[in-house]
Design a protein around this motif. Structure first.
Motif, mmCIF file in Angstrom:
data_model
loop_
_atom_site.group_PDB
_atom_site.id
_atom_site.type_symbol
_atom_site.label_atom_id
_atom_site.label_comp_id
_atom_site.label_asym_id
_atom_site.label_seq_id
_atom_site.Cartn_x
_atom_site.Cartn_y
_atom_site.Cartn_z
ATOM 1 N N PRO A 558 0.831 -1.221 0.000
ATOM 2 C CA PRO A 558 0.000 0.000 0.000
ATOM 3 C C PRO A 558 0.857 1.258 0.000
ATOM 4 C CG PRO A 558 0.078 -0.927 2.196
ATOM 5 C CD PRO A 558 0.804 -1.897 1.301
ATOM 6 N N SER A 559 0.278 2.350 -0.444
ATOM 7 C CA SER A 559 0.992 3.628 -0.399
ATOM 8 C C SER A 559 1.257 4.022 1.047
ATOM 9 C CB SER A 559 0.168 4.719 -1.099
ATOM 10 O OG SER A 559 -1.097 4.863 -0.471
ATOM 11 N N ARG A 560 2.349 4.738 1.271
ATOM 12 C CA ARG A 560 2.781 5.228 2.580
ATOM 13 C C ARG A 560 3.149 4.106 3.546
ATOM 14 N NH1 ARG A 560 -0.879 10.242 4.516
ATOM 15 N NH2 ARG A 560 -2.541 8.702 4.578
ATOM 16 N N ALA A 561 3.352 2.890 3.026
ATOM 17 C CA ALA A 561 3.765 1.787 3.894
ATOM 18 C C ALA A 561 5.119 2.058 4.532
ATOM 19 C CB ALA A 561 3.812 0.486 3.093
ATOM 20 N N TYR A 588 4.763 -4.551 -6.065
ATOM 21 C CA TYR A 588 3.824 -3.642 -6.710
ATOM 22 C C TYR A 588 3.462 -2.541 -5.717
ATOM 23 C CZ TYR A 588 3.112 -7.531 -9.985
ATOM 24 O OH TYR A 588 3.294 -8.552 -10.900
ATOM 25 N N GLY A 589 3.632 -1.279 -6.113
ATOM 26 C CA GLY A 589 3.288 -0.189 -5.212
ATOM 27 C C GLY A 589 3.572 1.166 -5.819
ATOM 28 N N ARG A 590 3.470 2.206 -5.003
ATOM 29 C CA ARG A 590 3.755 3.569 -5.440
ATOM 30 C C ARG A 590 5.264 3.749 -5.641
ATOM 31 N NH1 ARG A 590 0.004 7.647 -3.872
ATOM 32 N NH2 ARG A 590 -2.067 6.954 -4.509
ATOM 33 N N LYS A 591 5.633 4.720 -6.462
ATOM 34 C CA LYS A 591 7.034 4.928 -6.824
ATOM 35 C C LYS A 591 7.900 5.216 -5.611
ATOM 36 C CE LYS A 591 9.961 7.611 -9.980
ATOM 37 N NZ LYS A 591 9.988 8.676 -11.024
ATOM 38 N N ASP A 592 7.436 6.104 -4.706
ATOM 39 C CA ASP A 592 8.261 6.457 -3.551
ATOM 40 C C ASP A 592 8.455 5.277 -2.606
ATOM 41 O OD1 ASP A 592 5.582 6.476 -2.963
ATOM 42 O OD2 ASP A 592 5.724 8.086 -1.483
ATOM 43 N N THR A 593 7.421 4.442 -2.460
ATOM 44 C CA THR A 593 7.533 3.261 -1.608
ATOM 45 C C THR A 593 8.496 2.245 -2.216
ATOM 46 O OG1 THR A 593 5.221 3.600 -0.953
ATOM 47 C CG2 THR A 593 6.221 1.477 -0.407
ATOM 48 N N LEU A 594 8.389 2.027 -3.528
ATOM 49 C CA LEU A 594 9.265 1.062 -4.207
ATOM 50 C C LEU A 594 10.726 1.504 -4.135
ATOM 51 C CD1 LEU A 594 7.132 0.197 -7.379
ATOM 52 C CD2 LEU A 594 7.326 -1.080 -5.243
#
Length: 724
Positions: A558-561, A588-594
């Protein structure tokens, strides 16, 4: 014909006590569904059963007795649970904010009461006392995010004590002036008595407490001693012209250092108060409220609007002005406003004292309209406080990027608790634990079997021991020695949680519920209670094939994980699993998290073959089902409600996994989401948490109803209607 109304209101003391206990039992469940703070829930329950509601109960002497005890208990716990060390470190800023958050609401509400509401000077001063104090009703939200040590939180906690203490002093002056006059001689004597009271107790009580607790270790005697000190100080306060709740609050401050937060004595004090005395008091308060005034016209709506708007605005001015003086960020100002804007325990205590005071013409200082207005104001301010605190906590976490300070070191202690129940599945869970454990630790895995405390206890104990012997023998093949335990419990989730603490475990690895004959629910009988009641990492696994045959791991993040405290722990476990299986892992996730995951994996596990694919929204997760083969492992990183990475779409997780990922190898991870909760405010914490709210159930029902109505008439009833 039977006249049921003739049996009400109930006057039999036994039945009254039974109904009250029934309310205490059911109110948290119902209020949990409605997402209403349980303090307000108890008051509303009292309104419902009181003489102005359904007239079910008669407000007998027990409500006077238990109500008085509960009133003192609220003030006692409020000061007993204060973090005095944290206050000492930030004493000057806490003092400034405390003075501002007391003085500004006091002045604004005093003049508003006189000019807009037409109250007398005494009633205006009493209302100013109520609005100048506040209760940390939203502090459990701060604990959940682990932000207790943030300057804005510590300052707010200290300011709470300052403002409440000042409000109680002013209240004592109001009470004394109503009872004894207001000449110079009277006030001189009053100040002298108050000084002697405080000085005498500060000298005598600590010495007496130390002496008693050293000589007597009996749990019952210690509890009775603390209660005796509480009511002695409350009685002495009344004797010198102060109000008893001032004595109860002062008792908590003095005894604070002698009763550690995690001690058995503290646990008993909180249990007795939260289970009986405080709910009894709150129900009694509700029974005094005349809800019919809300529908009788008049200016009750105007009164409530003035209470809520002026009270909230004045607290906001104090919070934002203080943050500007202290040069704190805007998100910290939001946090200070959120924590200081709610009125609950102190407000109820003060208004109850005011109800016992009379004006010069014999009328009560607090009339029904003011009482109703205060209670409704409490409900609104609790909601405002909870929303503002939750949002500001998330902003602070994102602002400070807390994850950068929580990166798991290679030497971090690990102890994986593996509850096992079914022999055909136990070895696969142990396999998974072996793949995730640190190779540098010879132990670190605890196998647990919990059996119900029922008539089959001996038989189940023997079966559990045989199962643990099986998994121990299996793990020995990898030169790993398991710690094992068969545990007896009336509740499986509680048994696991107690074992978690006993073995000082760091995480739980448990099999997912797959037996429909045991429970038709996705989470089964106890899994939901487990991850709601335990804030450390919990991994739930459903492995349809031996783990060694897996050739790919796919992870939905999830985002902000990355802002959760347990972010690096689950990344580390999955990296080890991929490395040991020598299979590819896809995130699989948001760019900043990845980017954060990529950086960690490259630095710690360079040999892992990792791929990163952007997934902009959590709603895209069902599309991944087409890419998952039978020999893949699909991992879902989720979050508990009220945490920074939780989103409404995650509420549909059980339905989506059942619909799109049926038969797949599956793993669900609830990351570490905890704080060092030293100051808890237990009377403000929810007694019961419901995973699904009544509003969500109503929304789903309306959605299904609209779909049903939009279908052709011949297809609505299904097979039964067509065959009719």
């Amino acid at each position: 014909m039977l006249n049921i109304a003739s049996y009400f209101p109930i006057t039999n003391p036994t039945l009254i006590f039974f109904v009250v206990l029934l309310i205490i039992l059911l109110a948290p469940i119902i209020m949990g569904k409605l997402r209403i703070p349980h303090i307000i829930g108890m008051v509303l329950a009292g309104v419902l059963v009181g003489q102005y509601g359904l007239d079910i109960l008669s407000r007998d002497a027990s409500f006077e007795l238990f109500g008085r005890v509960g009133l003192y208990y609220i003030m006692f716990l409020a000061s007993l649970e204060m973090d005095l060390d944290g206050l000492q470190r930030n004493k000057y800023r806490a003092l400034v904010f405390g003075l501002l958050t007391f003085a500004i609401p006091f002045v604004m509400n005093y003049f508003t009461s006189i000019s807009l509401l037409g109250y007398t000077t005494g009633a205006a001063l009493l209302l100013a006392c109520i609005m100048s104090s506040h209760t940390l009703i939203s502090y459990p939200i701060v604990s959940r995010y682990g932000l207790q040590r943030k300057p804005s939180v510590v300052i707010s906690v200290g300011a709470t004590m300052v403002s409440l203490l000042l409000a109680l002093i002013v209240l004592a002056i109001i009470v004394a002036s109503h009872q004894g006059g207001g000449g110079v001689a009277f006030w001189s004597l009053f100040v002298l008595k108050m000084a002697l009271y405080c000085a005498g107790l500060l000298y005598a009580v600590p010495r007496l407490t130390r002496c008693f607790l050293r000589r007597y270790s009996d749990a019952v005697m210690q509890f009775i001693f603390v209660m005796a000190m509480l009511f002695l100080m409350a009685a002495l306060a009344e004797l010198i012209g102060l109000e008893g709740i001032f004595g109860a609050f002062f008792a908590g401050l003095i005894l604070n250092r002698y009763i550690p937060q995690l001690s058995p004595l503290m646990n008993r004090i909180e249990f007795i108060g939260n289970a009986l005395f405080i709910p009894y008091f709150l129900i009694g308060v509700g029974m005094l409220i005349n809800v019919r005034l809300l529908f009788a016209g008049g200016n009750i709506i105007w009164v409530v609007a003035c209470f809520v708007i002026i009270g909230t605005l004045s607290k906001a001015i104090a919070a934002y002005l203080s943050s500007f003086v202290f040069r704190l960020p805007l998100s910290s100002a939001h946090m200070m406003f959120g924590l200081s804007s709610a009125h609950a325990a102190g407000a109820i205590a003060i208004v109850m004292v005011g109800m016992g005071l009379k004006t010069a013409d014999g009328k009560p200082l607090v009339d029904e309209q003011m009482l109703n207005g205060v209670v409704i104001m409490i409900l609104f301010t609790c909601i405002i406080s909870s929303i503002v605190t939750d949002r500001s906590a998330q902003r602070i976490i994102v602002r400070d990027k807390e994850v950068a300070h929580n990166e798991e070191a290679p030497t971090t202690v690990e102890n994986i608790l593996v509850p096992v129940k079914y022999p055909e599945y136990a070895n696969r869970l142990i396999d998974l634990a072996l793949m995730m454990r640190s190779a540098k630790r010879p132990q670190g895995i605890v196998a647990l079997n919990v059996v119900y405390d029922d008539q089959n206890i001996r038989k189940n104990q023997e079966a559990g021991q045989r199962l643990l012997d099986q998994v121990s023998h299996y793990a020995a093949g990898s030169d790993v020695h398991l710690q094992t335990q068969v545990r007896i419990a009336a509740n499986i989730a509680n048994g696991i949680k107690h074992a978690f603490k006993e073995f000082q475990a760091t995480e739980v690895l448990i099999g997912m519920h797959t037996h429909a004959s045991v429970s038709p629910k996705f989470w089964g009988e106890f899994h939901q209670s487990l991850f709601n009641g335990l804030s450390r990492q919990i991994i739930m696994a459903r492995l349809n094939h031996p783990i060694a045959t897996l050739r790919r791991i796919q992870v939905a993040v999830p985002s902000r994980a990355q802002y959760e405290p347990g972010f690096y722990r689950w990344v580390e476990r999955l990296s080890r699993l991929s490395e040991n299986l020598e299979c590819r892992i896809v995130f699989y996730g948001r760019k900043d998290t990845l980017q954060m995951i990529n950086e960690y994996v490259k630095n710690r596990h360079a040999s892992v073959r990792a791929t990163y694919i952007e997934m902009e929204h959590w709603n895209e997760m069902p599309k991944l089902a087409a890419t998952i083969a039978d020999d893949h492992l699909f991992v879902v990183v989720t979050a508990r409600k009220g945490t920074v990475s939780f989103k409404a779409a995650q509420e549909r997780l059980p339905e989506e996994l059942t619909k799109y990922f049926k038969g797949k190898n599956l793993m669900i991870i609830f990351p570490d989401q905890y704080g060092d909760d030293k100051m808890r405010m237990t009377f403000a914490q929810p007694q019961h948490t419901e995973e699904t709210s009544a509003y969500a159930a109503l929304r789903d029902w309306m959605k299904n109803k609209s779909i049903s109505l939009s279908m052709p008439k011949g297809k609505r009833g299904g097979k039964g209607e067509q065959n009719a």
